[in-house]
Design a protein around this motif. Structure first.
Motif, PDB file in Angstrom:
ATOM      1  N   LYS A  56      31.988 -41.950   6.238  1.00 10.35           N
ATOM      2  CA  LYS A  56      31.108 -41.554   5.137  1.00 10.35           C
ATOM      3  C   LYS A  56      29.926 -42.500   5.022  1.00 10.35           C
ATOM      4  O   LYS A  56      28.765 -42.070   4.940  1.00 10.35           O
ATOM      5  N   HIS A  57      30.184 -43.799   5.050  1.00 11.51           N
ATOM      6  CA  HIS A  57      29.110 -44.777   4.905  1.00 11.51           C
ATOM      7  C   HIS A  57      28.154 -44.730   6.100  1.00 11.51           C
ATOM      8  O   HIS A  57      26.944 -44.915   5.935  1.00 11.51           O
ATOM      9  N   THR A  58      28.703 -44.482   7.301  1.00 14.04           N
ATOM     10  CA  THR A  58      27.854 -44.398   8.482  1.00 14.04           C
ATOM     11  C   THR A  58      26.918 -43.202   8.390  1.00 14.04           C
ATOM     12  O   THR A  58      25.727 -43.297   8.704  1.00 14.04           O
ATOM     13  N   LEU A  59      27.448 -42.049   7.955  1.00 13.28           N
ATOM     14  CA  LEU A  59      26.612 -40.859   7.817  1.00 13.28           C
ATOM     15  C   LEU A  59      25.537 -41.074   6.758  1.00 13.28           C
ATOM     16  O   LEU A  59      24.376 -40.688   6.951  1.00 13.28           O
ATOM     17  N   VAL A  60      25.896 -41.696   5.651  1.00 10.83           N
ATOM     18  CA  VAL A  60      24.912 -41.975   4.596  1.00 10.83           C
ATOM     19  C   VAL A  60      23.803 -42.870   5.138  1.00 10.83           C
ATOM     20  O   VAL A  60      22.614 -42.646   4.879  1.00 10.83           O
TER      21      VAL A  60
END
Length: 256
Positions: free
Chosen positions: A40-44
């Protein structure tokens, strides 16, 4: 700065591999390598970076558009071409890099796991290797590259107290692991990167031993969803190969 730190390794890999814009498939392929909150953090972070780049006119299309946090790539995982593998093999000349390549290509070890391997994890006598707390048989290729590296290690740093299997001139004076950049440096710019070799090894296991997710989970310690995806890709590749063979056979029969 936090976003850049999180994306540094993949941005470096993309910059060395491509001379064109990163695509949606590139983003999805990278997201396959991270899970849970990290995904999730990588996509954000990627979405923020590419949104700013598009706004500034640096890129024409945002490759993260319409990618949801829970979305997985639906395409079949494809095996590496043999010439790409051979190119990576030919590019590694140092004993440490040869061992790193073997750990990724034979044991599907991630860079982080490779960095953490201790000397005590390598049991030459019993031909066993522990990676991420999982005991694996030590094959001949990994054994020989490990022996070559250990001999080089003893000659270069005979008095080091570092307990890690892989060290360099910086960490030989310390007790910590080598950096992630040091692990991946030798294959930078290659199509068959450590990550691609790791993925290819897991796909090969599914192709050779059958598309069984339970087997893949047991051999590599994969999460259920990841094991299912490799098994599904292998099944579809095997079905496609069988269909092609049947088509060729039918064509030959028609010509008789």
């Amino acid at each position: 700065m936090g976003y850049l730190n999180r994306l540094w390794s993949v941005l470096l890999e993309w910059s060395n591999r491509y001379d064109h814009q990163v695509t949606r498939d590139d983003v999805l392929a990278h997201l396959e390598t991270v899970h849970g909150s990290q995904r999730k953090h990588t996509l954000v972070a990627l979405r923020s970076l590419f949104t700013r780049a598009k706004k500034n006119g640096t890129i024409f299309k945002n490759p993260t558009s319409r990618i949801r946090v829970g979305q997985q790539a639906n395409s079949v995982i494809q095996p590496l071409e043999s010439e790409h593998i051979q190119s990576s093999v030919a590019s590694v000349t140092r004993p440490a890099d040869r061992l790193i390549l073997a750990l990724a290509a034979v044991h599907a070890a991630r860079p982080g796991a490779i960095r953490r391997i201790q000397l005590d994890d390598l049991d030459i006598g019993n031909r066993r290797l522990v990676i991420n707390s999982r005991v694996r048989p030590l094959d001949e290729l990994t054994l020989q590259t490990a022996l070559a590296w250990l001999e080089h290690r003893r000659r270069r740093w005979p008095d080091t107290a570092n307990p890690h299997l892989l060290i360099n001139k910086q960490t030989a004076l310390e007790t910590g692991p080598i950096s992630g950049v040091s692990v991946s440096a030798a294959l930078r710019g290659q199509t068959a990167t450590l990550e691609r070799l790791r993925v290819d090894r897991q796909l090969e296991e599914a192709l050779v031993h059958g598309p069984d997710p339970l087997h893949l989970a047991e051999v590599f310690g994969l999460a259920e969803k990841t094991a299912v995806r490799y098994a599904d890709s292998a099944r579809r590749l095997l079905e496609s190969s069988a269909e092609s063979l049947n088509a060729v056979t039918a064509s030959v029969d028609d010509q008789r």
